[in-house]
Design a protein around this motif. Structure first.
Motif, PDB file in Angstrom:
ATOM      1  N   CYS A   1      37.182  44.699  43.973  1.00 41.65           N
ATOM      2  CA  CYS A   1      37.691  43.994  42.795  1.00 41.65           C
ATOM      3  C   CYS A   1      36.524  43.342  42.059  1.00 41.65           C
ATOM      4  O   CYS A   1      35.719  42.629  42.663  1.00 41.65           O
ATOM      5  CB  CYS A   1      38.696  42.932  43.231  1.00 41.65           C
ATOM      6  N   PRO A   2      36.420  43.542  40.727  1.00 41.46           N
ATOM      7  CA  PRO A   2      35.298  42.995  39.971  1.00 41.46           C
ATOM      8  C   PRO A   2      35.487  41.557  39.513  1.00 41.46           C
ATOM      9  O   PRO A   2      34.561  40.964  38.952  1.00 41.46           O
ATOM     10  CB  PRO A   2      35.226  43.931  38.757  1.00 41.46           C
ATOM     11  N   VAL A   3      36.662  40.976  39.739  1.00 41.43           N
ATOM     12  CA  VAL A   3      36.920  39.617  39.261  1.00 41.43           C
ATOM     13  C   VAL A   3      35.979  38.648  39.964  1.00 41.43           C
ATOM     14  O   VAL A   3      35.801  38.699  41.183  1.00 41.43           O
ATOM     15  CB  VAL A   3      38.388  39.219  39.505  1.00 41.43           C
ATOM     16  N   ARG A   4      35.374  37.764  39.197  1.00 41.18           N
ATOM     17  CA  ARG A   4      34.388  36.820  39.720  1.00 41.18           C
ATOM     18  C   ARG A   4      34.982  36.010  40.875  1.00 41.18           C
ATOM     19  O   ARG A   4      36.065  35.435  40.757  1.00 41.18           O
ATOM     20  CB  ARG A   4      33.903  35.899  38.604  1.00 41.18           C
ATOM     21  N   GLY A   5      34.263  35.980  42.008  1.00 46.85           N
ATOM     22  CA  GLY A   5      34.718  35.221  43.160  1.00 46.85           C
ATOM     23  C   GLY A   5      35.722  35.944  44.027  1.00 46.85           C
ATOM     24  O   GLY A   5      36.174  35.381  45.034  1.00 46.85           O
ATOM     25  N   CYS A   6      36.073  37.176  43.685  1.00 46.32           N
ATOM     26  CA  CYS A   6      37.051  37.915  44.473  1.00 46.32           C
ATOM     27  C   CYS A   6      36.364  38.992  45.304  1.00 46.32           C
ATOM     28  O   CYS A   6      36.073  38.788  46.480  1.00 46.32           O
ATOM     29  CB  CYS A   6      38.116  38.540  43.563  1.00 46.32           C
ATOM     30  N   HIS A   7      36.119  40.148  44.724  1.00 46.15           N
ATOM     31  CA  HIS A   7      35.400  41.253  45.375  1.00 46.15           C
ATOM     32  C   HIS A   7      36.096  41.760  46.636  1.00 46.15           C
ATOM     33  O   HIS A   7      35.447  42.267  47.551  1.00 46.15           O
ATOM     34  CB  HIS A   7      33.946  40.867  45.688  1.00 46.15           C
TER      35      HIS A   7
ATOM     36  N   SER B   1      44.676  51.916  46.047  1.00 48.26           N
ATOM     37  CA  SER B   1      45.339  52.737  45.032  1.00 48.26           C
ATOM     38  C   SER B   1      46.844  52.652  45.178  1.00 48.26           C
ATOM     39  O   SER B   1      47.390  52.798  46.280  1.00 48.26           O
ATOM     40  CB  SER B   1      44.898  54.196  45.157  1.00 48.26           C
ATOM     41  N   GLU B   2      47.500  52.376  44.073  1.00 52.60           N
ATOM     42  CA  GLU B   2      48.936  52.470  43.979  1.00 52.60           C
ATOM     43  C   GLU B   2      49.234  53.394  42.811  1.00 52.60           C
ATOM     44  O   GLU B   2      48.317  53.918  42.186  1.00 52.60           O
ATOM     45  CB  GLU B   2      49.568  51.084  43.754  1.00 52.60           C
ATOM     46  N   GLU B   3      50.472  53.616  42.519  1.00 51.48           N
ATOM     47  CA  GLU B   3      50.822  54.536  41.444  1.00 51.48           C
ATOM     48  C   GLU B   3      50.267  54.040  40.106  1.00 51.48           C
ATOM     49  O   GLU B   3      50.643  52.973  39.616  1.00 51.48           O
ATOM     50  CB  GLU B   3      52.340  54.703  41.345  1.00 51.48           C
ATOM     51  N   LYS B   4      49.338  54.789  39.569  1.00 53.66           N
ATOM     52  CA  LYS B   4      48.764  54.552  38.240  1.00 53.66           C
ATOM     53  C   LYS B   4      47.991  53.238  38.135  1.00 53.66           C
ATOM     54  O   LYS B   4      47.767  52.736  37.031  1.00 53.66           O
ATOM     55  CB  LYS B   4      49.853  54.600  37.167  1.00 53.66           C
ATOM     56  N   ARG B   5      47.567  52.670  39.277  1.00 56.77           N
ATOM     57  CA  ARG B   5      46.760  51.461  39.218  1.00 56.77           C
ATOM     58  C   ARG B   5      46.026  51.273  40.534  1.00 56.77           C
ATOM     59  O   ARG B   5      46.344  51.910  41.548  1.00 56.77           O
ATOM     60  CB  ARG B   5      47.613  50.242  38.906  1.00 56.77           C
ATOM     61  N   VAL B   6      45.025  50.386  40.520  1.00 61.51           N
ATOM     62  CA  VAL B   6      44.394  49.908  41.752  1.00 61.51           C
ATOM     63  C   VAL B   6      44.571  48.399  41.772  1.00 61.51           C
ATOM     64  O   VAL B   6      44.530  47.731  40.731  1.00 61.51           O
ATOM     65  CB  VAL B   6      42.903  50.301  41.828  1.00 61.51           C
ATOM     66  N   VAL B   7      44.762  47.836  42.966  1.00 65.30           N
ATOM     67  CA  VAL B   7      45.098  46.422  43.071  1.00 65.30           C
ATOM     68  C   VAL B   7      44.470  45.841  44.333  1.00 65.30           C
ATOM     69  O   VAL B   7      44.340  46.515  45.351  1.00 65.30           O
ATOM     70  CB  VAL B   7      46.635  46.225  43.082  1.00 65.30           C
ATOM     71  N   CYS B   8      44.039  44.567  44.255  1.00 61.54           N
ATOM     72  CA  CYS B   8      43.486  43.893  45.426  1.00 61.54           C
ATOM     73  C   CYS B   8      44.539  42.970  46.040  1.00 61.54           C
ATOM     74  O   CYS B   8      45.620  42.772  45.478  1.00 61.54           O
ATOM     75  CB  CYS B   8      42.230  43.102  45.056  1.00 61.54           C
ATOM     76  N   ALA B   9      44.222  42.389  47.184  1.00 56.87           N
ATOM     77  CA  ALA B   9      45.182  41.555  47.916  1.00 56.87           C
ATOM     78  C   ALA B   9      45.554  40.293  47.155  1.00 56.87           C
ATOM     79  O   ALA B   9      46.589  39.686  47.425  1.00 56.87           O
ATOM     80  CB  ALA B   9      44.617  41.199  49.290  1.00 56.87           C
ATOM     81  N   ARG B  10      44.703  39.873  46.209  1.00 56.31           N
ATOM     82  CA  ARG B  10      45.017  38.688  45.405  1.00 56.31           C
ATOM     83  C   ARG B  10      45.833  39.028  44.166  1.00 56.31           C
ATOM     84  O   ARG B  10      46.131  38.143  43.357  1.00 56.31           O
ATOM     85  CB  ARG B  10      43.727  37.975  45.015  1.00 56.31           C
TER      86      ARG B  10
ATOM     87  N   HIS C   1      44.971  41.114  41.633  1.00 57.04           N
ATOM     88  CA  HIS C   1      44.241  41.601  40.457  1.00 57.04           C
ATOM     89  C   HIS C   1      44.470  43.102  40.349  1.00 57.04           C
ATOM     90  O   HIS C   1      44.206  43.851  41.292  1.00 57.04           O
ATOM     91  CB  HIS C   1      42.753  41.284  40.580  1.00 57.04           C
ATOM     92  N   SER C   2      44.940  43.538  39.193  1.00 51.55           N
ATOM     93  CA  SER C   2      45.377  44.914  39.035  1.00 51.55           C
ATOM     94  C   SER C   2      44.665  45.579  37.858  1.00 51.55           C
ATOM     95  O   SER C   2      44.430  44.944  36.817  1.00 51.55           O
ATOM     96  CB  SER C   2      46.898  44.946  38.810  1.00 51.55           C
TER      97      SER C   2
END
Length: 259
Positions: free
Chosen positions: A4-10, A15-24, A26-27
């Protein structure tokens, strides 16, 4: 592998349908052509960073003419990638080098560029690769040690990030314009080899180097495409057909031990 590129996350992206998402939560959507845009607002300096659509189209036409085929062959012979490699091209542009070699060799291919126009073109031409919009000068959105080969072909020179995402037994290819590259259009340039080796010296040691050079007889339209692709202003006098030299210095590095 993606982070995840969001600052402080990483955190890892799944992969989910038509998106990628992190545990926090951020999609990021997957575009119709298959790429993912992970570029954050603070990571860009303009509304449309990187190569313009005109520059991307100009380079694509030159590739399709076969002008850069000898450079591609020189790179392929030099790095000797295998189907077991995981390869990252940082600053991949329209994906010509990575996408073509991946099709021929069958390695796991990933390309990153800050230009949405370039990544869109890459994703449409080479759907078998992973294409990501991100700023490779800042953070490569991949886990540590993800790759066995990293390439930077007249692109980014983020030594610390290249070392982070490269495995301890991996290789780094850096291709830079040789002094005679496009000499007919922009004059002779300085040899950048020593400065480039110094740029990477903290994290990499030079293993081998080679120069690959070709020349092509271009009509006026193709010369115009070259000028667009290198952001040279159009000449006051009419653009004419001419023979143009293309030349790259290829530098192959091994990573130093992690401190």
């Amino acid at each position: 592998m993606l982070l995840c590129p969001v600052r402080g996350c990483h955190l890892p992206l799944k992969s989910e349908e038509k998106r990628v998402v992190c545990a926090r939560g951020h999609s990021f959507d997957v575009a119709r052509s298959g790429y993912v845009n992970l570029l954050q607002p603070q990571d860009r300096r303009s509304d449309q960073p990187g190569d313009t659509a005109d520059a991307v189209a100009g380079r694509r036409r030159l590739h399709d003419l076969g002008v850069t085929e000898p450079l591609l062959r020189g790179i392929g012979e030099f790095v000797r990638a295998s189907s077991k490699d995981a390869v990252l091209d940082a600053g991949c542009g329209d994906g010509f080098y990575l996408g073509t070699l991946a099709r021929e060799i069958g390695f796991d291919a990933h390309g990153v560029d800050i230009s949405t126009a370039a990544i869109e073109a890459a994703a449409r031409r080479y759907p078998g690769c992973e294409w990501i919009v991100a700023n490779a000068d800042l953070l490569l959105p991949f886990a540590d040690g993800s790759f066995s080969l990293v390439m930077s072909i007249t692109g980014r020179m983020n030594a610390a990030e290249f070392r982070r995402v490269l495995g301890d037994s991996g290789r780094l290819l850096v291709a830079i314009p040789a002094p005679e590259d496009l000499i007919e259009l922009r004059g002779a340039a300085r040899d950048r080899t020593a400065r480039t080796v110094e740029t990477f010296a903290q994290h990499f040691k030079l293993l081998d180097q080679r120069r690959v050079t070709t020349a092509a007889d271009l009509d006026a339209d193709a010369v115009r495409d070259v000028l667009h692709s290198i952001y040279r202003p159009m000449r006051a006098k009419p653009i004419e057909a001419m023979r143009v030299t293309f030349s790259l210095d290829l530098l192959l590095f091994n990573p130093r031990n992690r401190s």
